[in-house]
Design an enzyme around this catalytic site. Structure first.
Site, PDB file in Angstrom:
ATOM      1  N   CYS A   2      29.126 -10.841  18.112  1.00  0.00           N
ATOM      2  CA  CYS A   2      28.235  -9.846  17.534  1.00  0.00           C
ATOM      3  C   CYS A   2      28.972  -9.057  16.465  1.00  0.00           C
ATOM      4  O   CYS A   2      30.156  -8.778  16.591  1.00  0.00           O
ATOM      5  CB  CYS A   2      27.676  -8.859  18.552  1.00  0.00           C
ATOM      6  SG  CYS A   2      26.839  -9.643  19.923  1.00  0.00           S
ATOM      7  N   ARG A  27      29.926 -13.823  13.175  1.00  0.00           N
ATOM      8  CA  ARG A  27      30.188 -13.393  14.548  1.00  0.00           C
ATOM      9  C   ARG A  27      29.008 -13.657  15.480  1.00  0.00           C
ATOM     10  O   ARG A  27      29.095 -13.401  16.690  1.00  0.00           O
ATOM     11  CB  ARG A  27      30.506 -11.895  14.572  1.00  0.00           C
ATOM     12  CG  ARG A  27      31.685 -11.526  13.703  1.00  0.00           C
ATOM     13  CD  ARG A  27      31.828 -10.027  13.620  1.00  0.00           C
ATOM     14  NE  ARG A  27      32.327  -9.488  14.861  1.00  0.00           N
ATOM     15  CZ  ARG A  27      33.600  -9.279  15.129  1.00  0.00           C
ATOM     16  NH1 ARG A  27      34.511  -9.561  14.229  1.00  0.00           N
ATOM     17  NH2 ARG A  27      33.971  -8.783  16.270  1.00  0.00           N
ATOM     18  N   TRP A  74      25.187 -12.432  18.984  1.00  0.00           N
ATOM     19  CA  TRP A  74      25.447 -13.695  19.684  1.00  0.00           C
ATOM     20  C   TRP A  74      25.111 -13.395  21.135  1.00  0.00           C
ATOM     21  O   TRP A  74      25.796 -12.593  21.788  1.00  0.00           O
ATOM     22  CB  TRP A  74      26.905 -14.116  19.524  1.00  0.00           C
ATOM     23  CG  TRP A  74      27.176 -15.465  20.112  1.00  0.00           C
ATOM     24  CD1 TRP A  74      26.998 -16.664  19.500  1.00  0.00           C
ATOM     25  CD2 TRP A  74      27.690 -15.760  21.426  1.00  0.00           C
ATOM     26  NE1 TRP A  74      27.357 -17.689  20.355  1.00  0.00           N
ATOM     27  CE2 TRP A  74      27.784 -17.166  21.540  1.00  0.00           C
ATOM     28  CE3 TRP A  74      28.077 -14.973  22.518  1.00  0.00           C
ATOM     29  CZ2 TRP A  74      28.250 -17.796  22.687  1.00  0.00           C
ATOM     30  CZ3 TRP A  74      28.537 -15.597  23.663  1.00  0.00           C
ATOM     31  CH2 TRP A  74      28.618 -17.009  23.736  1.00  0.00           C
ATOM     32  N   ASN A 100      28.863  -4.399  20.794  1.00  0.00           N
ATOM     33  CA  ASN A 100      29.552  -5.695  20.764  1.00  0.00           C
ATOM     34  C   ASN A 100      30.433  -5.729  22.007  1.00  0.00           C
ATOM     35  O   ASN A 100      31.231  -4.823  22.206  1.00  0.00           O
ATOM     36  CB  ASN A 100      30.388  -5.766  19.472  1.00  0.00           C
ATOM     37  CG  ASN A 100      31.375  -6.926  19.436  1.00  0.00           C
ATOM     38  OD1 ASN A 100      32.368  -6.846  18.735  1.00  0.00           O
ATOM     39  ND2 ASN A 100      31.116  -7.987  20.156  1.00  0.00           N
ATOM     40  N   GLY A 101      30.260  -6.762  22.833  1.00  0.00           N
ATOM     41  CA  GLY A 101      31.068  -6.856  24.052  1.00  0.00           C
ATOM     42  C   GLY A 101      30.186  -7.243  25.223  1.00  0.00           C
ATOM     43  O   GLY A 101      29.043  -7.677  25.041  1.00  0.00           O
ATOM     44  N   GLU A 493      40.569 -32.921  17.928  1.00  0.00           N
ATOM     45  CA  GLU A 493      39.948 -32.093  16.893  1.00  0.00           C
ATOM     46  C   GLU A 493      38.764 -32.826  16.249  1.00  0.00           C
ATOM     47  O   GLU A 493      37.725 -32.220  15.979  1.00  0.00           O
ATOM     48  CB  GLU A 493      41.022 -31.705  15.860  1.00  0.00           C
ATOM     49  CG  GLU A 493      40.549 -30.920  14.662  1.00  0.00           C
ATOM     50  CD  GLU A 493      39.863 -29.595  14.983  1.00  0.00           C
ATOM     51  OE1 GLU A 493      39.869 -29.155  16.143  1.00  0.00           O
ATOM     52  OE2 GLU A 493      39.272 -29.021  14.049  1.00  0.00           O
ATOM     53  N   LYS A 497      34.952 -31.454  16.258  1.00  0.00           N
ATOM     54  CA  LYS A 497      34.163 -31.243  15.030  1.00  0.00           C
ATOM     55  C   LYS A 497      32.782 -31.885  15.172  1.00  0.00           C
ATOM     56  O   LYS A 497      31.778 -31.290  14.828  1.00  0.00           O
ATOM     57  CB  LYS A 497      34.852 -31.844  13.798  1.00  0.00           C
ATOM     58  CG  LYS A 497      36.077 -31.148  13.285  1.00  0.00           C
ATOM     59  CD  LYS A 497      35.823 -29.847  12.545  1.00  0.00           C
ATOM     60  CE  LYS A 497      35.754 -28.682  13.479  1.00  0.00           C
ATOM     61  NZ  LYS A 497      36.930 -27.996  13.856  1.00  0.00           N
ATOM     62  N   GLU A 500      30.619 -29.932  17.744  1.00  0.00           N
ATOM     63  CA  GLU A 500      30.225 -28.599  17.274  1.00  0.00           C
ATOM     64  C   GLU A 500      29.043 -28.632  16.324  1.00  0.00           C
ATOM     65  O   GLU A 500      28.132 -27.827  16.436  1.00  0.00           O
ATOM     66  CB  GLU A 500      31.390 -27.951  16.494  1.00  0.00           C
ATOM     67  CG  GLU A 500      32.458 -27.321  17.318  1.00  0.00           C
ATOM     68  CD  GLU A 500      33.539 -26.721  16.427  1.00  0.00           C
ATOM     69  OE1 GLU A 500      33.843 -25.546  16.599  1.00  0.00           O
ATOM     70  OE2 GLU A 500      34.088 -27.429  15.559  1.00  0.00           O
ATOM     71  N   HIS A 516      42.316 -45.377  31.661  1.00  0.00           N
ATOM     72  CA  HIS A 516      42.206 -44.696  32.962  1.00  0.00           C
ATOM     73  C   HIS A 516      40.861 -43.996  33.128  1.00  0.00           C
ATOM     74  O   HIS A 516      40.773 -42.999  33.830  1.00  0.00           O
ATOM     75  CB  HIS A 516      43.363 -43.708  33.110  1.00  0.00           C
ATOM     76  CG  HIS A 516      44.691 -44.380  32.968  1.00  0.00           C
ATOM     77  ND1 HIS A 516      45.192 -45.246  33.920  1.00  0.00           N
ATOM     78  CD2 HIS A 516      45.591 -44.377  31.961  1.00  0.00           C
ATOM     79  CE1 HIS A 516      46.352 -45.718  33.510  1.00  0.00           C
ATOM     80  NE2 HIS A 516      46.622 -45.204  32.328  1.00  0.00           N
ATOM     81  N   LYS A 615      31.651 -17.916  14.838  1.00  0.00           N
ATOM     82  CA  LYS A 615      32.964 -18.140  14.239  1.00  0.00           C
ATOM     83  C   LYS A 615      34.047 -17.359  14.965  1.00  0.00           C
ATOM     84  O   LYS A 615      35.176 -17.803  15.069  1.00  0.00           O
ATOM     85  CB  LYS A 615      32.898 -17.708  12.764  1.00  0.00           C
ATOM     86  CG  LYS A 615      34.174 -17.910  11.998  1.00  0.00           C
ATOM     87  CD  LYS A 615      34.124 -19.198  11.219  1.00  0.00           C
ATOM     88  CE  LYS A 615      35.451 -19.559  10.627  1.00  0.00           C
ATOM     89  NZ  LYS A 615      35.877 -20.891  11.051  1.00  0.00           N
TER      90      LYS A 615
HETATM   91  C1  G6P Z   1      35.423 -20.327  17.885  1.00  0.00           C
HETATM   92  C2  G6P Z   1      35.221 -21.063  16.572  1.00  0.00           C
HETATM   93  C3  G6P Z   1      36.267 -22.156  16.426  1.00  0.00           C
HETATM   94  C4  G6P Z   1      37.655 -21.586  16.569  1.00  0.00           C
HETATM   95  C5  G6P Z   1      37.822 -20.797  17.871  1.00  0.00           C
HETATM   96  C6  G6P Z   1      39.121 -20.012  17.884  1.00  0.00           C
HETATM   97  O1  G6P Z   1      35.110 -21.179  18.929  1.00  0.00           O
HETATM   98  O2  G6P Z   1      33.924 -21.608  16.498  1.00  0.00           O
HETATM   99  O3  G6P Z   1      36.140 -22.769  15.162  1.00  0.00           O
HETATM  100  O4  G6P Z   1      38.600 -22.607  16.532  1.00  0.00           O
HETATM  101  O5  G6P Z   1      36.765 -19.849  18.001  1.00  0.00           O
HETATM  102  O6  G6P Z   1      39.060 -19.054  16.871  1.00  0.00           O
HETATM  103  P1  G6P Z   1      40.294 -18.388  16.184  1.00  0.00           P
HETATM  104  O7  G6P Z   1      39.701 -17.458  15.164  1.00  0.00           O
HETATM  105  O8  G6P Z   1      41.053 -17.656  17.244  1.00  0.00           O
HETATM  106  O9  G6P Z   1      41.109 -19.448  15.553  1.00  0.00           O
END
Ligand code: G6P
Length: 620
Positions: A2, A27, A74, A100-101, A493, A497, A500, A516, A615
Site C-alpha cells: 500500500c 506498492r 494491496w 499501510n501495514g 529466476e 518470471k 509472475e 528425483h 513491487k
Molecule cells: C516482490 C517483487 C519482486 C521482488 C521481491 C523482493 O515480490 O514483486 O520482484 O523480487 O518483492 O523485493 P526487493 O525490493 O526486496 O528486492
C-alpha cells in the site's frame, strides 16, 4: 504494501495526492482513494481498481481543498471492493485515515468496539483503527478535554496506538481541523516533505520529487503533527524530538516508457547501461580488484570475516544464490543464502565474524528489513545491496552498495537482478583479492567484467527470436526450467518470471535433480527450458536434456553461439554470447526475461502490474 500520501498547505491537495498515488502504485493497485477536507467536512472518493479509475471518479465528482490524504491498496484483509478501499472512516466521520501495514489484533478490537456501539462497514483491519481513534477522541472529550484543540486529537492517537498489534504507517484527518494531519509509524515507512508553508507525507520519497527535496524520515514509534507551517514530532518513549532534516539526493523521475510498450521491456533493454552503472568507478585495474565507498568496514575487519549470510526475498533471493556461488568460488568464504522471512524468526548461530548482506531492490521489503534488524540486534555487520537511495534498508544498514539501476517500475524485477549479480561479482572479487585470489585472476575478472555491457547488448538481439519461440509455446500451462551451477539460480529466476507475469505454472530445478521427481511431469505438454551454455558440466546438462527428449518433452535451450550440437536435440535454441561461467547469469537470464514477457503479452496479461502482486512488499 500500500502507498499512502498526505498534504497540508495552501494549494489544492488533489493534484499532489493523485500524482503521488500514481508514483506509489508499484506498492499495490487493488484500489485507490483520497479524502479531502472541504468547508469543515471530509469528502471521500474511493474506488476498486487502478489509480486511473479514481481519477475518472474524481473527474465526475471533483473534490479539492488544502488538506488531504490518499491511498493505493494491496489488499490484506477484505476483498478488493469500493467499500474496502481506503480512506476509512471512524465513529460518525470524526476521523478519516489511511493505513499501510497489518493490524494483527483487528478482530479483537472490532469485537470490543462493536460492543461499544461502533458499526463496522468493511472487511478491513484498518476500520478498527479508525473507530478506535474515534472512540478515544470521544473519551477525551468526555473527560473534559477541549474538542477544538489539536492536542485532544493527538491524545486520542497516543492512547490508541499502544492497543494496536502489528504494523502501521498512518495518516489521519480529524473533522473540523482544517490545518492538521497526524502521522504515525510502526514498521511501515513514512517520509515527511517540507515545503514553503506546506507539508507532504508519503510512503517513500518518490511523490515528493518536484515538490521538495527537504525530508524527515519518520522512525518507528514516532508521531508527527503536521500543520502548514509546523512539524511537531514525538517519540513513544523519548517524548518531543527535533526533526532531523535530510536533503534528498535527486529522486529519479524517469518513469516514461521511451517508446517501449511496457516498463518491463524498457527495463530489460536498459541492462547494458545498468550493468555499466553498477560497475562504474568500482573497478580498480591497478590493484586488480574492486573498490567500494560505502562498506564502512576497515580492511582488518573485512579480512576477519569468516562467513557470509545473504538474505533477501523473491528475485533478490535468486541473485543471492548466484552470490553464494561467487563468494565461495572467489573469496573462499562459506556463504549461506537465507529467505529473509525465515531468517527473521530463526535463530541460527551467527558468530561475530559473520557479515550479512540484505539484498533488495526497493529497500523496503518488510521481511528483509526485519531480518536485517535481527542481525544488527545480534551485533553483526549488516550491509545493504540496494537500488533505492533513501529507502529504509539503505538508511538503517551499517554500510552497503547501491545498484544505480534507476527506477524499476515493472513489478517483475529484471534490471535490478542483473545489477545485484554484477555487484555481488564485484564483492566476491574484492573479498577474494584480500584473501587468496591472485593478481592475474583479479585482472582477468576485471577484463571480463568490462566486456559485459557489450555482451548484454549482443544478447538482447535475441528478442525477435524469443518472440517467435513465445508464439509457439504460449498456450502451454506447465513449464520446467533447468540449469546447473551458476545457471541453477537462473532457472529459478526464469520460472519465477513466467509465473509472475503470465500466471503459468513453472518450476525451476537444478537440471540433475529433475530425476528425483520433476521428470514425472515431463510429457508432450510440458516444455522444459534448459539453460545450457558451455561450461565444465555442459555434457552432464546435455544428458539431462536427452532424458527429457526421450520422454517426448519439448525443449527450449539457451545455449552459446556456435553450439550446433544442441540444435540437433532441442526443439528451439536461443543463442547467447559465450562468457565466463560465473558471468553467465548476466546473459542467460535475459532471454528468460524476454520469454516471460512475450508469453505474458500473448496471453493478454497485464505485464507491468500482474494480478495479486506488488513491487514492494511492506507487510510480512
Ligand atoms: C516482490 C517483487 C519482486 C521482488 C521481491 C523482493 O515480490 O514483486 O520482484 O523480487 O518483492 O523485493 P526487493 O525490493 O526486496 O528486492
Amino acid at each position: 504494501m500500500c502507498g499512502i500520501v498526505g498534504y497540508v498547505g495552501h494549494r489544492g491537495a488533489a493534484d499532489f495526492l493523485l500524482e503521488g498515488l500514481h508514483r506509489l502504485e508499484y506498492r499495490g493497485y487493488d484500489s485507490a482513494g483520497i479524502a479531502v477536507q472541504v468547508n469543515g467536512e471530509i469528502a471521500v472518493r474511493k474506488k476498486a481498481g487502478r489509480v486511473q479509475e479514481l481519477v475518472g471518479l474524481i473527474n465526475e465528482a471533483p473534490v479539492d481543498g488544502p488538506l488531504g490524504i490518499g491511498h493505493t491498496r494491496w489488499a490484506t484483509h477484505g476483498e478488493t471492493t469500493d467499500l474496502n478501499s481506503h480512506p476509512h472512516t471512524g465513529g460518525n466521520g470524526e476521523v478519516v485515515l489511511v493505513h499501510n501495514g497489518v493490524i494483527e489484533n483487528y478482530d479483537q478490537l472490532r469485537t470490543q468496539l462493536q460492543g461499544l456501539g461502533y458499526v463496522f462497514r468493511t472487511g478491513t483491519d484498518t476500520e478498527a483503527i479508525a473507530h478506535l481513534v474515534a472512540h478515544h477522541l470521544e473519551e477525551q472529550i468526555k473527560l473534559g478535554e477541549d474538542e477544538t484543540s489539536p492536542a485532544t486529537c493527538l491524545k486520542a492517537i497516543e492512547v490508541s496506538l499502544p492497543k494496536l498489534k502489528g504494523t502501521y504507517g498512518l495518516v489521519v484527518l480529524f473533522k473540523g481541523f482544517s490545518d492538521m494531519l497526524i502521522v504515525a509509524r510502526s514498521g511501515s515507512p513514512l517520509v515527511i516533505g517540507i515545503g514553503e508553508g506546506e507539508h507532504f507525507v508519503a510512503s517513500d520519497a518518490s511523490p515528493l520529487a518536484g515538490y521538495t527535496d527537504e525530508v524527515v524520515y519518520l522512525a518507528d514509534h514516532e508521531i508527527a503533527v503536521l500543520t502548514s507551517d509546523r512539524i511537531q514530532l514525538m517519540h513513544r518513549d523519548n517524548g518531543h524530538q527535533s526533526p532531523s532534516v535530510h536533503t534528498l539526493d535527486q529522486v529519479s523521475t524517469d518513469t516514461g516508457l521511451n517508446g517501449f510498450e511496457h516498463h518491463m521491456l524498457k527495463e530489460i533493454f536498459e541492462q547494458p547501461h545498468t550493468i555499466e552503472n553498477a560497475m562504474r568507478g568500482r573497478l580498480d585495474a591497478d590493484e586488480a580488484t574492486a573498490k567500494f565507498g560505502g562498506l564502512n568496514l576497515t580492511l582488518p575487519q573485512l579480512r576477519r570475516v569468516d562467513r557470509v549470510v545473504l538474505t533477501a526475498c523473491g528475485t533478490s533471493w535468486h541473485a543471492g544464490l548466484v552470490g553464494e556461488y561467487l563468494f565461495e568460488e572467489f573469496a573462499r568464504i562459506p556463504t549461506e543464502v537465507e529467505y529473509a522471512s525465515e531468517l527473521r524468526y530463526r535463530n541460527p548461530p551467527l558468530g561475530d565474524r559473520t557479515m550479512v548482506f540484505a539484498i533488495t531492490q526497493s529497500g523496503e521489503t518488510a521481511d528483509t528489513l526485519a531480518a536485517m534488524r535481527e542481525c544488527q540486534r545480534k551485533g553483526l555487520a549488516t550491509m545493504a545491496i540496494c537500488n533505492v537511495v533513501g529507502s529504509t534498508i539503505a538508511r538503517e544498514a551499517d554500510g552497503g552498495v547501491f545498484l544505480h539501476a534507476g527506477t524499476e517500475i515493472g513489478v517483475a524485477s529484471t534490471k535490478a537482478f542483473t545489477s545485484q549479480v554484477a555487484v555481488l561479482t564485484l564483492l566476491s572479487l574484492y573479498l577474494g583479492r584480500m584473501r587468496h585470489l591472485s593478481y592475474p585472476a583479479g585482472e582477468r575478472m576485471i577484463r571480463k567484467l568490462r566486456e559485459m555491457p557489450k555482451m548484454i547488448e549482443q544478447t538482447l538481439q535475441c528478442n525477435d527470436l524469443v518472440k517467435e519461440v513465445a508464439e509457439k509455446y504460449y498456450g502451454y500451462n506447465n513449464f520446467l526450467y533447468l540449469g546447473r551451477l551458476y545457471n541453477f539460480p537462473v532457472a529459478l529466476e526464469g520460472a519465477l518470471k513466467l509465473k509472475e507475469i503470465s500466471y503459468i505454472h513453472a518450476e525451476g530445478y537444478p537440471a540433475a535433480e529433475m530425476k528425483h521427481g520433476p521428470i514425472a511431469l515431463v510429457d508432450e505438454e510440458t516444455p522444459s527450458v534448459f539453460i545450457a551454455p558451455h561450461g565444465q558440466i555442459y555434457p552432464k546438462v546435455m544428458s539431462n536434456l536427452e532424458e527429457v527428449k526421450a520422454r517426448r518433452g519439448p525443449v527450449i535451450a539457451i545455449a552459446c553461439h556456435g553450439d550446433d550440437k544442441i540444435a540437433e536435440l532441442a526443439d528451439d535454441v536461443i543463442y547467447v554470447p559465450d562468457v565466463e561461467e560465473y558471468l553467465q547469469p548476466l546473459v542467460t537470464s535475459i532471454p528468460l526475461q524476454l520469454l516471460a514477457y512475450h508469453i505474458a503479452c500473448l496471453r493478454g496479461c497485464d505485464v507491468d502490474k500482474p494480478r495479486n502482486l506488488a513491487k514492494s512488499v511492506t507487510v510480512e
